[in-house]
Motif scaffolding. Structure first.
Motif, PDB file in Angstrom:
ATOM      1  N   ASP A  18       0.796  -1.234   0.000  1.00  0.00           N
ATOM      2  CA  ASP A  18       0.000   0.000   0.000  1.00  0.00           C
ATOM      3  C   ASP A  18       0.822   1.274   0.000  1.00  0.00           C
ATOM      4  O   ASP A  18       0.332   2.320  -0.411  1.00  0.00           O
ATOM      5  CB  ASP A  18      -0.908   0.030   1.250  1.00  0.00           C
ATOM      6  CG  ASP A  18      -1.997  -1.000   1.170  1.00  0.00           C
ATOM      7  OD1 ASP A  18      -2.596  -1.132   0.092  1.00  0.00           O
ATOM      8  OD2 ASP A  18      -2.229  -1.697   2.182  1.00  0.00           O
ATOM      9  N   ILE A  19       2.032   1.205   0.507  1.00  0.00           N
ATOM     10  CA  ILE A  19       2.784   2.444   0.769  1.00  0.00           C
ATOM     11  C   ILE A  19       4.150   2.442   0.101  1.00  0.00           C
ATOM     12  O   ILE A  19       4.906   1.467   0.176  1.00  0.00           O
ATOM     13  CB  ILE A  19       2.931   2.676   2.292  1.00  0.00           C
ATOM     14  CG1 ILE A  19       1.532   2.913   2.894  1.00  0.00           C
ATOM     15  CG2 ILE A  19       3.834   3.867   2.596  1.00  0.00           C
ATOM     16  CD1 ILE A  19       1.512   3.261   4.356  1.00  0.00           C
ATOM     17  N   ASN A  27       9.344  13.544   0.324  1.00  0.00           N
ATOM     18  CA  ASN A  27       8.710  13.663   1.638  1.00  0.00           C
ATOM     19  C   ASN A  27       9.622  14.063   2.794  1.00  0.00           C
ATOM     20  O   ASN A  27       9.153  14.194   3.926  1.00  0.00           O
ATOM     21  CB  ASN A  27       8.007  12.359   2.024  1.00  0.00           C
ATOM     22  CG  ASN A  27       6.755  12.120   1.225  1.00  0.00           C
ATOM     23  OD1 ASN A  27       6.582  11.065   0.638  1.00  0.00           O
ATOM     24  ND2 ASN A  27       5.878  13.100   1.186  1.00  0.00           N
ATOM     25  N   LYS A  97      -9.101  11.977   6.952  1.00  0.00           N
ATOM     26  CA  LYS A  97      -8.408  10.825   7.535  1.00  0.00           C
ATOM     27  C   LYS A  97      -7.050  10.669   6.865  1.00  0.00           C
ATOM     28  O   LYS A  97      -6.964  10.616   5.632  1.00  0.00           O
ATOM     29  CB  LYS A  97      -9.256   9.570   7.318  1.00  0.00           C
ATOM     30  CG  LYS A  97      -8.683   8.353   7.993  1.00  0.00           C
ATOM     31  CD  LYS A  97      -9.588   7.149   7.794  1.00  0.00           C
ATOM     32  CE  LYS A  97      -8.883   5.901   8.249  1.00  0.00           C
ATOM     33  NZ  LYS A  97      -9.350   4.705   7.598  1.00  0.00           N
ATOM     34  N   PHE A  99      -4.002   8.845   5.398  1.00  0.00           N
ATOM     35  CA  PHE A  99      -3.790   7.515   4.823  1.00  0.00           C
ATOM     36  C   PHE A  99      -2.687   6.770   5.560  1.00  0.00           C
ATOM     37  O   PHE A  99      -2.801   5.570   5.811  1.00  0.00           O
ATOM     38  CB  PHE A  99      -3.407   7.652   3.341  1.00  0.00           C
ATOM     39  CG  PHE A  99      -3.228   6.345   2.643  1.00  0.00           C
ATOM     40  CD1 PHE A  99      -4.320   5.681   2.114  1.00  0.00           C
ATOM     41  CD2 PHE A  99      -1.971   5.762   2.534  1.00  0.00           C
ATOM     42  CE1 PHE A  99      -4.165   4.450   1.492  1.00  0.00           C
ATOM     43  CE2 PHE A  99      -1.809   4.534   1.904  1.00  0.00           C
ATOM     44  CZ  PHE A  99      -2.911   3.884   1.384  1.00  0.00           C
ATOM     45  N   THR A 100      -1.639   7.475   5.915  1.00  0.00           N
ATOM     46  CA  THR A 100      -0.472   6.795   6.496  1.00  0.00           C
ATOM     47  C   THR A 100      -0.589   6.611   8.016  1.00  0.00           C
ATOM     48  O   THR A 100      -0.040   5.676   8.559  1.00  0.00           O
ATOM     49  CB  THR A 100       0.831   7.567   6.172  1.00  0.00           C
ATOM     50  OG1 THR A 100       0.608   8.953   6.385  1.00  0.00           O
ATOM     51  CG2 THR A 100       1.270   7.330   4.753  1.00  0.00           C
ATOM     52  N   ASP A 124      -1.174  17.958  -4.464  1.00  0.00           N
ATOM     53  CA  ASP A 124      -0.669  17.221  -3.294  1.00  0.00           C
ATOM     54  C   ASP A 124       0.457  16.288  -3.743  1.00  0.00           C
ATOM     55  O   ASP A 124       0.663  16.080  -4.941  1.00  0.00           O
ATOM     56  CB  ASP A 124      -1.801  16.435  -2.619  1.00  0.00           C
ATOM     57  CG  ASP A 124      -1.507  16.146  -1.143  1.00  0.00           C
ATOM     58  OD1 ASP A 124      -0.439  16.550  -0.627  1.00  0.00           O
ATOM     59  OD2 ASP A 124      -2.345  15.485  -0.498  1.00  0.00           O
ATOM     60  N   ASP A 125       1.166  15.730  -2.767  1.00  0.00           N
ATOM     61  CA  ASP A 125       2.264  14.823  -3.102  1.00  0.00           C
ATOM     62  C   ASP A 125       1.729  13.490  -3.626  1.00  0.00           C
ATOM     63  O   ASP A 125       2.107  13.031  -4.691  1.00  0.00           O
ATOM     64  CB  ASP A 125       3.218  14.630  -1.905  1.00  0.00           C
ATOM     65  CG  ASP A 125       2.535  14.114  -0.647  1.00  0.00           C
ATOM     66  OD1 ASP A 125       1.286  14.154  -0.554  1.00  0.00           O
ATOM     67  OD2 ASP A 125       3.249  13.655   0.266  1.00  0.00           O
ATOM     68  N   PHE A 126       0.823  12.865  -2.858  1.00  0.00           N
ATOM     69  CA  PHE A 126       0.252  11.565  -3.227  1.00  0.00           C
ATOM     70  C   PHE A 126      -1.259  11.660  -3.366  1.00  0.00           C
ATOM     71  O   PHE A 126      -1.912  12.437  -2.661  1.00  0.00           O
ATOM     72  CB  PHE A 126       0.520  10.545  -2.109  1.00  0.00           C
ATOM     73  CG  PHE A 126       1.847   9.848  -2.182  1.00  0.00           C
ATOM     74  CD1 PHE A 126       1.986   8.649  -2.862  1.00  0.00           C
ATOM     75  CD2 PHE A 126       2.965  10.384  -1.553  1.00  0.00           C
ATOM     76  CE1 PHE A 126       3.198   7.994  -2.918  1.00  0.00           C
ATOM     77  CE2 PHE A 126       4.193   9.739  -1.601  1.00  0.00           C
ATOM     78  CZ  PHE A 126       4.309   8.531  -2.291  1.00  0.00           C
ATOM     79  N   LEU A 127      -1.802  10.821  -4.228  1.00  0.00           N
ATOM     80  CA  LEU A 127      -3.245  10.568  -4.240  1.00  0.00           C
ATOM     81  C   LEU A 127      -3.411   9.063  -4.011  1.00  0.00           C
ATOM     82  O   LEU A 127      -2.868   8.251  -4.761  1.00  0.00           O
ATOM     83  CB  LEU A 127      -3.839  10.998  -5.589  1.00  0.00           C
ATOM     84  CG  LEU A 127      -5.329  10.779  -5.817  1.00  0.00           C
ATOM     85  CD1 LEU A 127      -6.173  11.470  -4.764  1.00  0.00           C
ATOM     86  CD2 LEU A 127      -5.721  11.310  -7.204  1.00  0.00           C
ATOM     87  N   ALA A 128      -4.133   8.711  -2.939  1.00  0.00           N
ATOM     88  CA  ALA A 128      -4.334   7.289  -2.618  1.00  0.00           C
ATOM     89  C   ALA A 128      -5.839   7.014  -2.618  1.00  0.00           C
ATOM     90  O   ALA A 128      -6.430   6.803  -3.680  1.00  0.00           O
ATOM     91  CB  ALA A 128      -3.664   6.972  -1.288  1.00  0.00           C
ATOM     92  N   GLY A 130      -8.023   9.227  -1.735  1.00  0.00           N
ATOM     93  CA  GLY A 130      -8.662  10.492  -2.125  1.00  0.00           C
ATOM     94  C   GLY A 130      -9.162  11.343  -0.975  1.00  0.00           C
ATOM     95  O   GLY A 130      -9.749  12.408  -1.204  1.00  0.00           O
ATOM     96  N   ASN A 131      -8.932  10.920   0.262  1.00  0.00           N
ATOM     97  CA  ASN A 131      -9.509  11.674   1.387  1.00  0.00           C
ATOM     98  C   ASN A 131      -8.966  13.105   1.483  1.00  0.00           C
ATOM     99  O   ASN A 131      -9.731  14.042   1.733  1.00  0.00           O
ATOM    100  CB  ASN A 131      -9.265  10.941   2.711  1.00  0.00           C
ATOM    101  CG  ASN A 131     -10.004   9.628   2.736  1.00  0.00           C
ATOM    102  OD1 ASN A 131     -11.170   9.570   2.381  1.00  0.00           O
ATOM    103  ND2 ASN A 131      -9.323   8.555   3.127  1.00  0.00           N
TER     104      ASN A 131
HETATM  105  P1  5GP Z   1      -5.384   9.953   0.417  1.00  0.00           P
HETATM  106  O1  5GP Z   1      -5.957  11.029   1.290  1.00  0.00           O
HETATM  107  O2  5GP Z   1      -5.575  10.203  -1.040  1.00  0.00           O
HETATM  108  O3  5GP Z   1      -5.852   8.595   0.832  1.00  0.00           O
HETATM  109  O4  5GP Z   1      -3.827   9.925   0.687  1.00  0.00           O
HETATM  110  C1  5GP Z   1      -3.046  11.036   0.312  1.00  0.00           C
HETATM  111  C2  5GP Z   1      -2.230  11.550   1.455  1.00  0.00           C
HETATM  112  O5  5GP Z   1      -1.664  10.469   2.213  1.00  0.00           O
HETATM  113  C3  5GP Z   1      -1.078  12.357   0.936  1.00  0.00           C
HETATM  114  O6  5GP Z   1      -1.233  13.692   1.413  1.00  0.00           O
HETATM  115  C4  5GP Z   1       0.171  11.725   1.478  1.00  0.00           C
HETATM  116  O7  5GP Z   1       0.752  12.562   2.438  1.00  0.00           O
HETATM  117  C5  5GP Z   1      -0.259  10.444   2.132  1.00  0.00           C
HETATM  118  N1  5GP Z   1       0.116   9.212   1.387  1.00  0.00           N
HETATM  119  C6  5GP Z   1      -0.733   8.365   0.741  1.00  0.00           C
HETATM  120  N2  5GP Z   1      -0.087   7.318   0.235  1.00  0.00           N
HETATM  121  C7  5GP Z   1       1.206   7.495   0.543  1.00  0.00           C
HETATM  122  C8  5GP Z   1       2.392   6.713   0.279  1.00  0.00           C
HETATM  123  O8  5GP Z   1       2.390   5.641  -0.357  1.00  0.00           O
HETATM  124  N3  5GP Z   1       3.571   7.215   0.745  1.00  0.00           N
HETATM  125  C9  5GP Z   1       3.635   8.398   1.432  1.00  0.00           C
HETATM  126  N4  5GP Z   1       4.836   8.811   1.830  1.00  0.00           N
HETATM  127  N5  5GP Z   1       2.529   9.155   1.714  1.00  0.00           N
HETATM  128  C10 5GP Z   1       1.334   8.710   1.272  1.00  0.00           C
END
Ligand code: 5GP
Length: 189
Positions: A18-19, A27, A97, A99-100, A124-128, A130-131
């Protein structure tokens, strides 16, 4: 974007399915030439916008380079931490919420910095899942701003965030689109 994929392959560390850890350029230490290049790509991918919105902390550098590539464009970063000087009534809010870390934060932006009629690009840096992006979309909408699009340096499309944003009719632009991470093997779409 090929240069983002190359950077991930060169310097990314797969933590689990996942990460992805990219502390060496995104980061923790930030590769400034990389940040300038991605900012230009993001800015060139959209028409008019007058403000870039992100969330502290890791989105800030890429929001700045995107706004600077556009020119004459401030960035606003949503704050996660509670502060004694934040007056709840003066702010737009969203519960986001992490993600990490799994915790939910009351994220705020002062009403002074987002206005009705603003054309906002979210970065943003990451989109996972989407929160974070959905929370920023909610904040921009509370202000009556128009959302021009969402940019993510790294988009893990298999975690569903991009689809949720596209379902709202909002375009997503990504540096790299990861379709899967399985047993240490990362695939780009
Ligand atoms: P989301 O809100 O889309 O689920 O996740 C996005 C946020 O979670 C980003 O702002 C980022 O900081 C963090 N994030 C999500 N996935 C990762 C990952 O694989 N690695 C890192 N370092 N941060 C992540």
């Amino acid at each position: 974007m090929r240069f983002v994929e190359d950077k991930i392959l060169e310097s990314g560390v797969i933590v689990n399915d996942d990460i992805l850890k990219v502390d060496s350029f995104l980061n923790h230490q930030i590769d400034t030439e990389f940040a300038l290049r991605i900012g230009k790509e993001f800015a060139d991918s959209f028409g008019e916008f007058n403000k870039v919105l992100t969330i502290e902390t890791s989105g800030v550098a890429f929001a700045i380079t995107t706004a600077m590539a556009k020119g004459n464009c401030p960035i606003v970063f949503a704050k996660k931490s509670k502060s004694a000087i934040v007056d709840a009534l003066s702010c737009y809010h969203a519960d986001i919420k992490s993600f990490t870390r799994g915790v939910v934060s009351d994220v705020t932006v002062n009403k002074k910095y987002l206005n009705n009629g603003d054309k906002v690009l979210i970065v943003d840096d990451f989109l996972a899942e989407g929160n974070a992006a959905l929370g920023l979309i909610s904040i921009a909408r509370q202000a009556g701003a128009e959302i021009v699009g969402v940019c993510a340096v790294i988009n893990k499309i298999f975690q569903g965030g991009e689809k949720k944003i596209n379902d709202l009719g909002i375009k997503v632009v990504s540096g790299a689109r990861i379709s899967s991470i399985e047993n240490g093997d990362l695939k780009f779409e």
